[in-house]
Write an enzyme that holds these catalytic residues in place. Structure first.
Site: not given
Length: 88
Positions: A8, A10-11, A13-14, A18, A72
Site C-alpha cells: 500500500r 506510504g508503507c 517496508y513495501c 519493491k 519484507y
C-alpha cells in the site's frame, strides 16, 4: 520465478520490498515481479487473508511462484538463502 508483492502507499517496508525486487530483476534473468497496490486495486484485508490462508496484520505480503513467503524481512531472508543476495 515470478513474485507478487501486495502493498500500500506510504508503507516503508513495501518500498523496501519493491527496491529488492527491482534489484533482483536487474541482476537476474530468471526473476520478475508485479507490485499490487491494494488500495488502488480495492483489495481488502479479508481478501488478502483468503489469499494468504491466515490472518494478515501487515503489508507487504509477498508470494514467490504462488508460494507465500511473508513480509519484507522474510522476502529478504528468502532472497539471501535462495538467490545469494542480501540487502539490508
Amino acid at each position: 520465478m515470478f513474485t507478487v508483492i501486495f502493498g500500500r502507499p506510504g508503507c516503508p517496508y513495501c518500498v523496501r520490498a519493491k527496491e529488492l525486487a527491482d534489484k533482483l530483476t536487474h541482476e537476474r534473468d530468471d526473476f520478475n515481479y508485479r507490485y499490487v497496490d491494494i488500495h488502488a486495486e480495492g483489495i481488502t484485508k479479508a481478501d488478502l487473508e483468503k489469499t494468504v490462508g491466515k490472518p494478515v496484520e501487515t503489508v507487504p505480503q509477498i508470494f514467490v511462484d504462488e508460494q507465500h513467503v511473508g513480509g519484507y524481512t522474510e522476502f529478504a531472508a528468502w532472497a539471501k538463502a535462495n538467490l545469494g543476495l542480501w540487502q539490508s
